[in-house]
Design a protein around this motif. Structure first.
Motif, PDB file in Angstrom:
ATOM      1  N   TYR A  36       0.817  -1.205   0.000  1.00 57.11           N
ATOM      2  CA  TYR A  36       0.000   0.000   0.000  1.00 57.11           C
ATOM      3  C   TYR A  36       0.857   1.264   0.000  1.00 57.11           C
ATOM      4  CZ  TYR A  36      -4.377  -2.485   0.613  1.00 57.11           C
ATOM      5  OH  TYR A  36      -5.463  -3.282   0.427  1.00 57.11           O
ATOM      6  N   MET A  37       0.397   2.230  -0.826  1.00 54.82           N
ATOM      7  CA  MET A  37       1.056   3.533  -0.927  1.00 54.82           C
ATOM      8  C   MET A  37      -0.006   4.611  -0.804  1.00 54.82           C
ATOM      9  SD  MET A  37       4.289   3.259  -1.653  1.00 54.82           S
ATOM     10  CE  MET A  37       4.956   4.564  -2.667  1.00 54.82           C
ATOM     11  N   PRO A  38       0.348   5.768  -0.204  1.00 56.31           N
ATOM     12  CA  PRO A  38      -0.614   6.874  -0.222  1.00 56.31           C
ATOM     13  C   PRO A  38      -0.908   7.244  -1.680  1.00 56.31           C
ATOM     14  CG  PRO A  38       1.508   7.537   0.770  1.00 56.31           C
ATOM     15  CD  PRO A  38       1.600   6.090   0.475  1.00 56.31           C
ATOM     16  N   ALA A  39      -2.197   7.471  -2.001  1.00 57.37           N
ATOM     17  CA  ALA A  39      -2.564   7.740  -3.392  1.00 57.37           C
ATOM     18  C   ALA A  39      -1.957   9.046  -3.893  1.00 57.37           C
ATOM     19  CB  ALA A  39      -4.083   7.754  -3.540  1.00 57.37           C
ATOM     20  N   GLU A  40      -1.821  10.039  -3.015  1.00 61.93           N
ATOM     21  CA  GLU A  40      -1.061  11.238  -3.408  1.00 61.93           C
ATOM     22  C   GLU A  40      -0.368  11.782  -2.163  1.00 61.93           C
ATOM     23  OE1 GLU A  40      -4.979  12.967  -2.121  1.00 61.93           O
ATOM     24  OE2 GLU A  40      -4.552  11.488  -3.658  1.00 61.93           O
ATOM     25  N   ILE A  41       0.722  12.504  -2.365  1.00 56.12           N
ATOM     26  CA  ILE A  41       1.445  13.074  -1.224  1.00 56.12           C
ATOM     27  C   ILE A  41       1.518  14.570  -1.438  1.00 56.12           C
ATOM     28  CG2 ILE A  41       3.613  13.100   0.068  1.00 56.12           C
ATOM     29  CD1 ILE A  41       4.165  10.260  -0.836  1.00 56.12           C
ATOM     30  N   ALA A  42       0.917  15.320  -0.505  1.00 51.09           N
ATOM     31  CA  ALA A  42       0.873  16.777  -0.669  1.00 51.09           C
ATOM     32  C   ALA A  42       2.100  17.422  -0.036  1.00 51.09           C
ATOM     33  CB  ALA A  42      -0.398  17.328  -0.021  1.00 51.09           C
ATOM     34  N   ARG A  43       2.656  18.421  -0.725  1.00 51.11           N
ATOM     35  CA  ARG A  43       3.810  19.163  -0.190  1.00 51.11           C
ATOM     36  C   ARG A  43       3.343  20.244   0.767  1.00 51.11           C
ATOM     37  NH1 ARG A  43       8.590  18.488  -2.938  1.00 51.11           N
ATOM     38  NH2 ARG A  43       9.582  20.312  -2.047  1.00 51.11           N
ATOM     39  N   HIS A  44       4.102  20.433   1.809  1.00 50.38           N
ATOM     40  CA  HIS A  44       3.843  21.571   2.683  1.00 50.38           C
ATOM     41  C   HIS A  44       4.485  22.805   2.054  1.00 50.38           C
ATOM     42  CE1 HIS A  44       2.093  19.429   6.147  1.00 50.38           C
ATOM     43  NE2 HIS A  44       2.824  18.406   5.696  1.00 50.38           N
ATOM     44  N   ASN A  51      15.455  -3.919   5.107  1.00 52.85           N
ATOM     45  CA  ASN A  51      14.230  -4.049   4.310  1.00 52.85           C
ATOM     46  C   ASN A  51      13.832  -2.742   3.629  1.00 52.85           C
ATOM     47  OD1 ASN A  51      13.152  -6.689   4.128  1.00 52.85           O
ATOM     48  ND2 ASN A  51      12.828  -6.659   6.345  1.00 52.85           N
ATOM     49  N   PHE A  52      14.565  -1.682   3.858  1.00 55.32           N
ATOM     50  CA  PHE A  52      14.378  -0.389   3.199  1.00 55.32           C
ATOM     51  C   PHE A  52      13.076   0.334   3.555  1.00 55.32           C
ATOM     52  CE2 PHE A  52      18.036   0.491   0.584  1.00 55.32           C
ATOM     53  CZ  PHE A  52      18.709  -0.722   0.669  1.00 55.32           C
ATOM     54  N   GLY A  53      12.495  -0.005   4.717  1.00 50.21           N
ATOM     55  CA  GLY A  53      11.356   0.769   5.188  1.00 50.21           C
ATOM     56  C   GLY A  53      11.809   2.156   5.603  1.00 50.21           C
ATOM     57  N   ASN A  54      12.933   2.215   6.274  1.00 50.78           N
ATOM     58  CA  ASN A  54      13.444   3.481   6.773  1.00 50.78           C
ATOM     59  C   ASN A  54      13.751   4.442   5.620  1.00 50.78           C
ATOM     60  OD1 ASN A  54      14.166   5.175   8.820  1.00 50.78           O
ATOM     61  ND2 ASN A  54      15.969   4.012   9.476  1.00 50.78           N
ATOM     62  N   LEU A  55      14.361   3.929   4.567  1.00 53.08           N
ATOM     63  CA  LEU A  55      14.688   4.806   3.434  1.00 53.08           C
ATOM     64  C   LEU A  55      13.421   5.236   2.690  1.00 53.08           C
ATOM     65  CD1 LEU A  55      17.883   4.512   1.353  1.00 53.08           C
ATOM     66  CD2 LEU A  55      15.856   5.618   0.464  1.00 53.08           C
ATOM     67  N   THR A  56      12.464   4.328   2.568  1.00 47.85           N
ATOM     68  CA  THR A  56      11.188   4.675   1.929  1.00 47.85           C
ATOM     69  C   THR A  56      10.528   5.840   2.668  1.00 47.85           C
ATOM     70  OG1 THR A  56      10.869   2.387   1.246  1.00 47.85           O
ATOM     71  CG2 THR A  56       8.907   3.767   1.298  1.00 47.85           C
ATOM     72  N   ALA A  57      10.521   5.757   4.006  1.00 44.39           N
ATOM     73  CA  ALA A  57       9.908   6.826   4.796  1.00 44.39           C
ATOM     74  C   ALA A  57      10.666   8.138   4.602  1.00 44.39           C
ATOM     75  CB  ALA A  57       9.888   6.440   6.272  1.00 44.39           C
ATOM     76  N   GLY A  58      11.977   8.054   4.415  1.00 46.43           N
ATOM     77  CA  GLY A  58      12.782   9.251   4.140  1.00 46.43           C
ATOM     78  C   GLY A  58      12.327   9.923   2.853  1.00 46.43           C
ATOM     79  N   ILE A  59      12.032   9.124   1.841  1.00 44.43           N
ATOM     80  CA  ILE A  59      11.565   9.719   0.572  1.00 44.43           C
ATOM     81  C   ILE A  59      10.164  10.316   0.755  1.00 44.43           C
ATOM     82  CG2 ILE A  59      11.128   9.324  -1.884  1.00 44.43           C
ATOM     83  CD1 ILE A  59      13.251   7.178  -1.857  1.00 44.43           C
ATOM     84  N   PHE A  60       9.319   9.667   1.547  1.00 47.10           N
ATOM     85  CA  PHE A  60       8.026  10.301   1.876  1.00 47.10           C
ATOM     86  C   PHE A  60       8.274  11.692   2.479  1.00 47.10           C
ATOM     87  CE2 PHE A  60       5.604   6.036   2.899  1.00 47.10           C
ATOM     88  CZ  PHE A  60       5.433   5.800   1.541  1.00 47.10           C
ATOM     89  N   ALA A  61       9.226  11.752   3.420  1.00 48.35           N
ATOM     90  CA  ALA A  61       9.509  13.026   4.093  1.00 48.35           C
ATOM     91  C   ALA A  61       9.983  14.075   3.087  1.00 48.35           C
ATOM     92  CB  ALA A  61      10.549  12.825   5.200  1.00 48.35           C
ATOM     93  N   LYS A  62      10.758  13.644   2.122  1.00 49.51           N
ATOM     94  CA  LYS A  62      11.211  14.573   1.083  1.00 49.51           C
ATOM     95  C   LYS A  62      10.029  15.032   0.226  1.00 49.51           C
ATOM     96  CE  LYS A  62      14.383  14.981  -2.808  1.00 49.51           C
ATOM     97  NZ  LYS A  62      15.547  14.402  -3.503  1.00 49.51           N
ATOM     98  N   ARG A  63       9.122  14.113  -0.082  1.00 49.48           N
ATOM     99  CA  ARG A  63       7.961  14.458  -0.918  1.00 49.48           C
ATOM    100  C   ARG A  63       7.012  15.442  -0.223  1.00 49.48           C
ATOM    101  NH1 ARG A  63      10.771  12.280  -4.170  1.00 49.48           N
ATOM    102  NH2 ARG A  63      10.299  10.432  -5.402  1.00 49.48           N
ATOM    103  N   ILE A  64       6.965  15.405   1.113  1.00 50.75           N
ATOM    104  CA  ILE A  64       6.110  16.414   1.769  1.00 50.75           C
ATOM    105  C   ILE A  64       6.832  17.754   1.884  1.00 50.75           C
ATOM    106  CG2 ILE A  64       4.784  14.656   3.074  1.00 50.75           C
ATOM    107  CD1 ILE A  64       6.213  15.727   5.627  1.00 50.75           C
ATOM    108  N   GLY A  65       8.082  17.807   1.449  1.00 48.42           N
ATOM    109  CA  GLY A  65       8.738  19.109   1.336  1.00 48.42           C
ATOM    110  C   GLY A  65      10.048  19.277   2.082  1.00 48.42           C
ATOM    111  N   LEU A  66      10.476  18.295   2.846  1.00 49.95           N
ATOM    112  CA  LEU A  66      11.717  18.486   3.596  1.00 49.95           C
ATOM    113  C   LEU A  66      12.912  18.504   2.647  1.00 49.95           C
ATOM    114  CD1 LEU A  66      10.993  16.295   6.700  1.00 49.95           C
ATOM    115  CD2 LEU A  66      11.101  18.771   6.588  1.00 49.95           C
TER     116      LEU A  66
END
Ligand SMILES: *Cc1c(COP(=O)(O)O)cnc(C)c1O
Length: 433
Positions: free
Chosen positions: A30-38, A250-265
Motif C-alpha cells: 500500500y502507498m498513499p494515493a497522493e502526497i501533498a507538499r507543505h 528491508n528499506f522501510g526506513n529509506l522509503t519513509a525518508g523519501i516520503f519526508a522529502k515528498r512532503i517538502g523536507l
C-alpha cells in the motif's frame, strides 16, 4: 487519504483497510494515493512549533478522515514520548540518534505508532485482533513493547529457540499481559513459514482475526517521517545540500525518508547504506535487481537479501532506474570496514557507534570521496551501541554499559511457551487461546 497498491490491481482503500490488511489483496504494497507538499511557510513553522504538534501536522493528511483529529493527536503524543537527539561530530557530519525509545532502536517509532493506530481501528470490532510476528531478534522487542497493554489486540511472537541473544530474548519474553512469545524449536525460517501458513489458512482466518506487524505495513512507515522533521528542526541552517545516509535492510526506513522529502523536507539525496547484503547498491550500479539469500554480518538487523520495501522505492521513483539513481546513491560495507569505521569514529570524535550506524557513516565517507563538493551529511543512528556490545568491543575495545531500562529485563524470568515447528501444533495453539 486513500491508499493504492504498488501492483495497481487492488481497489483503493482507507488507512484503516491498509493498516489492518498489511499486504494488498493483489500482493502489492500500500502507498498513499497522493502526497501533498507543505508550503515553505508551513515548513518554517515546523522549526518553531512543539514537536508533537509538528508530527501531528505531518501525519494528519495521511490519516484523514479515518482517524478523528483528537484521537490522532493522542496517538502521536503517546507514540513519540522519547527524544530524537542530533549529535554534530563536525560541521559536515551529523548523527541522528533514533535509539532513545524503550527498545533502543529506531523501530520503536514505527511499532509504537502502528500499535496505537491498530488499537483505535479495532475498537469498533467485536473480535480480538491477533498480530503475528516472526522475529530473529529486534523486530520482536519493538513490536512487543509497542503493543503492550493495547486493548483489543494480542500479539503472538515466534522466535527460534537458542538462536537469539539472551538480551534480545528477555526483551519480549518477560512482558506477559497481551504479549505471548512462542519459543519455536527450529530456525527463523521455520518461524516465518508458520506465520505465512497461518495467513494462508482460510479456515483459521474465518475463526481468528489475524494481521501482521512487519515493515510492509504502511502504519509503520508513516511515523518514520517524524524524525526527518526532528533533524530539520535541529540541523544548522546551511546553504549546501543535505545528504541523508540510511543504514538499510528491508528499506522501510529509506522509503519513509523519501516520503519526508515528498512532503517538502529539503534532502538532496539519500544514501542506501548496507552491509554485504548489498542487492540495492548493486542494483544502482548495474540496473539489475538480483535478490539473493541473506548472509550473516555484524550488523545483523540489516541481513536481508530481498528487501521487502523495494517495490515502494521503485514506485516512488516512477519505476525508472534514472530517477532511482537521482534519489539514491548506494554503498555496501564489509564487516571489516564496519569495524574500521567504528574505530575511526571513536579515534576522531570519541563517539561510540553501533555496527549499523557505522555502516551508515562508512557509506557517507564513501559518498564524500566520490562527491567532494560541499555538502552536509546526516547519518541515521538506528540502534544503541549497548545492543551490540560484543561487536562494539571488537571494534573499539570498549563495552558500552547496558542502559538500565534494558538491564532490568535480564533479571526477570522468561514466560515463553515452547512450540514445535509443526503447523498443526501452532494452529491448535492459536485456536485454543
Ligand atoms: C531494522 C533495522 C535496520 C534496517 O531498517 P529497514 O527499515 O529494514 O531498512 C537498521 N538498523 C537497525 C538497528 C534495525 O533494527
Amino acid at each position: 487519504m486513500r491508499y493504492r497498491s504498488t501492483t495497481g490491481k487492488a481497489p483503493l482503500t482507507s488507512l484503516r483497510g491498509a493498516v489492518l490488511r498489511g499486504l494488498a489483496p493483489d500482493g502489492g504494497l500500500y502507498m498513499p494515493a497522493e502526497i501533498a507538499r507543505h508550503t515553505p511557510e508551513e515548513l518554517e513553522e515546523f522549526r518553531r512549533l512543539p514537536f508533537t504538534e509538528v508530527c501531528f501536522r505531518v501525519v494528519r493528511p495521511f490519516a484523514t478522515p479515518d482517524v478523528p483529529e483528537e484521537v490522532l493527536w493522542q496517538i502521536v503524543a503517546e507514540a513519540v514520548n522519547f527524544p530524537v537527539k542530533l549529535v554534530s561530530l563536525s560541521p559536515a557530519l551529523h548523527i541522528l540518534e533514533l535509539f532513545h525509545g524503550p527498545t533502543l532502536a529506531f523501530k520503536d517509532f514505527g511499532a509504537r505508532f502502528m500499535a496505537r493506530l491498530m488499537g483505535y481501528f479495532v475498537r469498533s470490532e467485536s473480535r480480538q485482533l491477533t498480530v503475528l510476528v516472526a522475529t530473529s531478534g529486534d523486530t520482536g522487542s519493538a513490536v512487543a513493547h509497542g503493543f503492550l497493554a493495547v486493548p483489543g489486540i494480542r500479539v503472538v511472537i515466534l522466535y527460534p529457540s537458542k538462536r537469539i541473544s539472551e538480551a534480545q530474548e528477555k526483551q519480549f519474553t518477560t512482558l506477559g499481559q497481551n504479549i505471548t512469545a512462542l519459543e519455536v524449536s527450529g530456525t527463523f525460517d521455520d518461524c516465518q513459514r508458520l506465520v505465512k501458513q497461518a495467513f494462508a489458512d482460510e479456515q483459521l482466518n474465518q475463526r481468528a482475526f489475524l494481521t501482521s506487524a512487519n515493515s510492509i505495513n504502511i502504519g509503520r512507515l508513516l511515523p518514520q517521517m517524524f524524525y526527518h522533521v526532528a533533524a530539520y528542526r535541529q540541523l544548522p541552517v546551511a546553504s549546501v545540500p543535505l545528504i541523508v545516509a540510511v543504514p538499510s535492510g528491508n528499506f522501510g526506513n529509506l522509503t519513509a525518508g523519501i516520503f519526508a522529502k515528498r512532503i517538502g523536507l529539503p534532502v538532496a539525496r539519500f544514501i542506501a547504506a548496507t552491509n554485504a547484503n548489498d542487492v540495492v547498491p548493486q542494483y544502482l550500479l548495474s540496473g539489475e535487481y538480483h535478490p539473493r539469500p541473506a548472509i550473516a554480518t555484524y550488523s545483523n538487523a540489516m541481513d536481508v537479501g530481498n528487501p521487502n520495501n523495494f517495490p515502494r522505492l521503485l514506485d516512488l521513483c516512477r519505476n525508472r532506474i534514472e530517477y532511482v539513481r537521482r534519489e539514491i546513491w548506494g554503498h555496501g560495507a564489509t564487516d571489516e570496514e564496519t569495524l574500521q569505521e567504528m574505530h575511526a569514529v571513536w579515534d576522531r570524535y570519541r563517539y561510540v557507534s553501533d555496527p549499523h550506524t557505522a555502516v551508515g557513516i562508512h557509506a557517507w565517507e564513501a559518498y564524500r570521496k566520490e562527491h567532494p563538493e560541499p555538502s552536509q551529511g546526516l547519518v541515521l543512528a538506528t540502534a544503541h551501541p549497548a545492543k551490540f556490545a560484543d561487536i562494539v568491543q571488537k571494534g573499539i575495545g570498549i563495552t558500552p554499559p547496558l542502559p538500565e531500562r534494558l538491564a532490568r529485563y535480564l533479571q526477570v524470568p522468561k514466560l515463553s511457551v515452547p512450540m514445535s515447528s509443526k503447523y498443526a501444533d501452532f494452529k491448535r495453539f492459536l485456536l485454543a487461546h
